[in-house]
Design a protein around this motif. Structure first.
Motif, PDB file in Angstrom:
ATOM      1  N   SER A   1     -47.547 -17.771 -15.131  1.00  0.00           N
ATOM      2  CA  SER A   1     -47.013 -18.726 -14.523  1.00  0.00           C
ATOM      3  C   SER A   1     -46.446 -18.039 -13.193  1.00  0.00           C
ATOM      4  CB  SER A   1     -46.039 -19.849 -15.083  1.00  0.00           C
ATOM      5  OG  SER A   1     -44.727 -18.941 -15.369  1.00  0.00           O
ATOM      6  N   VAL A   2     -46.365 -19.047 -12.043  1.00  0.00           N
ATOM      7  CA  VAL A   2     -45.994 -18.696 -10.548  1.00  0.00           C
ATOM      8  C   VAL A   2     -44.403 -19.088 -10.465  1.00  0.00           C
ATOM      9  CG1 VAL A   2     -46.470 -18.827  -8.128  1.00  0.00           C
ATOM     10  CG2 VAL A   2     -48.244 -19.140  -9.898  1.00  0.00           C
ATOM     11  N   GLN A   3     -43.560 -18.294 -10.109  1.00  0.00           N
ATOM     12  CA  GLN A   3     -42.191 -18.418  -9.730  1.00  0.00           C
ATOM     13  C   GLN A   3     -42.113 -18.627  -8.372  1.00  0.00           C
ATOM     14  OE1 GLN A   3     -40.327 -18.859 -12.582  1.00  0.00           O
ATOM     15  NE2 GLN A   3     -41.850 -18.382 -13.725  1.00  0.00           N
ATOM     16  N   TYR A   4     -41.687 -19.591  -7.861  1.00  0.00           N
ATOM     17  CA  TYR A   4     -41.324 -19.781  -6.205  1.00  0.00           C
ATOM     18  C   TYR A   4     -39.595 -19.749  -6.143  1.00  0.00           C
ATOM     19  CZ  TYR A   4     -45.981 -21.618  -6.251  1.00  0.00           C
ATOM     20  OH  TYR A   4     -47.332 -21.847  -6.351  1.00  0.00           O
ATOM     21  N   ARG A   5     -39.323 -18.727  -5.103  1.00  0.00           N
ATOM     22  CA  ARG A   5     -38.140 -18.592  -4.948  1.00  0.00           C
ATOM     23  C   ARG A   5     -37.805 -17.972  -3.403  1.00  0.00           C
ATOM     24  NH1 ARG A   5     -37.416 -13.056  -4.371  1.00  0.00           N
ATOM     25  NH2 ARG A   5     -38.788 -11.609  -5.555  1.00  0.00           N
ATOM     26  N   LEU A   6     -36.653 -18.095  -3.036  1.00  0.00           N
ATOM     27  CA  LEU A   6     -36.455 -17.563  -1.635  1.00  0.00           C
ATOM     28  C   LEU A   6     -36.396 -16.261  -1.630  1.00  0.00           C
ATOM     29  CD1 LEU A   6     -33.624 -20.196  -0.477  1.00  0.00           C
ATOM     30  CD2 LEU A   6     -35.908 -19.882   0.336  1.00  0.00           C
ATOM     31  N   TYR A   7     -36.921 -15.640  -0.531  1.00  0.00           N
ATOM     32  CA  TYR A   7     -37.019 -14.165  -0.456  1.00  0.00           C
ATOM     33  C   TYR A   7     -35.663 -13.467  -0.327  1.00  0.00           C
ATOM     34  CZ  TYR A   7     -37.415 -10.031   2.728  1.00  0.00           C
ATOM     35  OH  TYR A   7     -37.315  -8.746   3.222  1.00  0.00           O
ATOM     36  N   HIS A   8     -35.620 -12.288  -1.016  1.00  0.00           N
ATOM     37  CA  HIS A   8     -34.701 -11.198  -0.844  1.00  0.00           C
ATOM     38  C   HIS A   8     -34.989  -9.877  -0.262  1.00  0.00           C
ATOM     39  CE1 HIS A   8     -32.737 -13.433  -4.022  1.00  0.00           C
ATOM     40  NE2 HIS A   8     -33.706 -13.312  -4.928  1.00  0.00           N
ATOM     41  N   PRO A   9     -34.016  -9.484   0.766  1.00  0.00           N
ATOM     42  CA  PRO A   9     -34.564  -8.301   1.359  1.00  0.00           C
ATOM     43  C   PRO A   9     -35.188  -7.036   0.488  1.00  0.00           C
ATOM     44  CG  PRO A   9     -32.193  -8.728   1.949  1.00  0.00           C
ATOM     45  CD  PRO A   9     -32.590  -9.600   0.872  1.00  0.00           C
ATOM     46  N   ALA A  10     -35.022  -7.006  -0.853  1.00  0.00           N
ATOM     47  CA  ALA A  10     -35.422  -6.158  -1.787  1.00  0.00           C
ATOM     48  C   ALA A  10     -37.057  -6.379  -1.936  1.00  0.00           C
ATOM     49  CB  ALA A  10     -34.752  -6.016  -3.024  1.00  0.00           C
ATOM     50  N   ASP A  11     -37.601  -7.580  -1.486  1.00  0.00           N
ATOM     51  CA  ASP A  11     -38.834  -7.714  -1.545  1.00  0.00           C
ATOM     52  C   ASP A  11     -39.772  -7.157  -0.415  1.00  0.00           C
ATOM     53  OD1 ASP A  11     -38.299  -9.785  -3.672  1.00  0.00           O
ATOM     54  OD2 ASP A  11     -37.932 -11.277  -2.341  1.00  0.00           O
ATOM     55  N   PHE A  12     -38.889  -6.775   0.595  1.00  0.00           N
ATOM     56  CA  PHE A  12     -39.898  -6.346   1.884  1.00  0.00           C
ATOM     57  C   PHE A  12     -41.133  -5.482   1.621  1.00  0.00           C
ATOM     58  CE2 PHE A  12     -41.017  -4.336   5.807  1.00  0.00           C
ATOM     59  CZ  PHE A  12     -41.280  -5.303   6.551  1.00  0.00           C
ATOM     60  N   GLU A  13     -40.973  -4.609   0.574  1.00  0.00           N
ATOM     61  CA  GLU A  13     -42.121  -3.874   0.698  1.00  0.00           C
ATOM     62  C   GLU A  13     -43.145  -4.437   0.218  1.00  0.00           C
ATOM     63  OE1 GLU A  13     -42.735  -0.824   2.135  1.00  0.00           O
ATOM     64  OE2 GLU A  13     -40.440  -0.764   2.821  1.00  0.00           O
TER      65      GLU A  13
END
Ligand SMILES: CC(C)(COP(=O)(O)OP(=O)(O)OC[C@H]1O[C@@H](n2cnc3c(N)ncnc32)[C@H](O)[C@@H]1OP(=O)(O)O)[C@@H](O)C(=O)NCCC(=O)NCCS
Length: 160
Positions: free
Chosen positions: A8-20
């Motif tokens: 399943s796909v989880q939608y959430r707001l971005y965190h700085p740790a996602d940048f790479e």
């Protein structure tokens, strides 16, 4: 034989740790002449009047959208900076759901109108925007670094 379980796909707001992971999608989607550079992309995700939504599948970033908004004379207007889905995860409705969430964030910021630029040859993105009710509002000659023209699409943020 057991059918493979659909992740399943989880939608959430971005965190700085996602940048790479986010930037790896940028690299997979656009060649170097058309990419946002890393510094600019980071700035976009950090702007106060913006929201970055991500889609995640099994802990891996599958796509994202960045929307920002600005107060103009006639009210608050939102702009889609980019929307990108990893080629592996395309045609599953991920971009459509990301766009819906970006519009919802813009609405919460009291934006009444949303617009974007899209390469005139990008049939997939144009079909996506049209499927969400965006209409053609103009043309921008040689807008992109590669000399391609951009089309402008926009919609009011009153409906769903
Ligand atoms: C454009 C893009 C974001 C679409 O992502 P996606 O998750 O595959 O799109 P979705 O599955 O949500 O598709 C939603 C609708 O968009 C349209 N669409 C998406 N990809 C399409 C394609 N390759 N051809 C035709 N229509 C397409 C269809 O109407 C689709 O609805 P349907 O599947 O029910 O027919 C993706 O192709 C991408 O990342 N492209 C590279 C980056 C880019 O160009 N971004 C746009 C910048 S302006």
């Amino acid at each position: 034989m057991k059918a493979a379980k659909e992740s399943s796909v989880q939608y959430r707001l971005y965190h700085p740790a996602d940048f790479e992971q986010l930037y790896a999608i940028e690299e997979a989607c656009f060649d170097s002449t058309l990419r946002f550079d890393r510094c600019y992309m980071k700035q976009l995700t950090e702007r106060a009047s913006s929201a970055t939504w991500t889609a995640e599948i099994d802990g891996r970033l599958a796509g994202f959208v960045i929307v920002e908004w600005t107060r103009m004379l006639r009210g608050i207007v939102a702009y889609i900076q980019t929307i990108e889905v990893d080629p592996v995860f395309r045609r599953r409705g991920i971009a459509r759901e990301l766009l819906r969430r970006a519009e919802e964030s813009a609405r919460e910021a009291r934006a009444t109108y949303i617009w974007l630029h899209v390469d005139e040859s990008n049939a997939a993105a144009i079909a996506l925007y049209q499927s969400r009710g965006y209409e053609h509002h103009g043309h921008h000659e040689h807008y992109y670094e590669n000399g391609h023209n951009a089309e402008i699409y926009a919609r009011a943020l009153t409906g769903a």
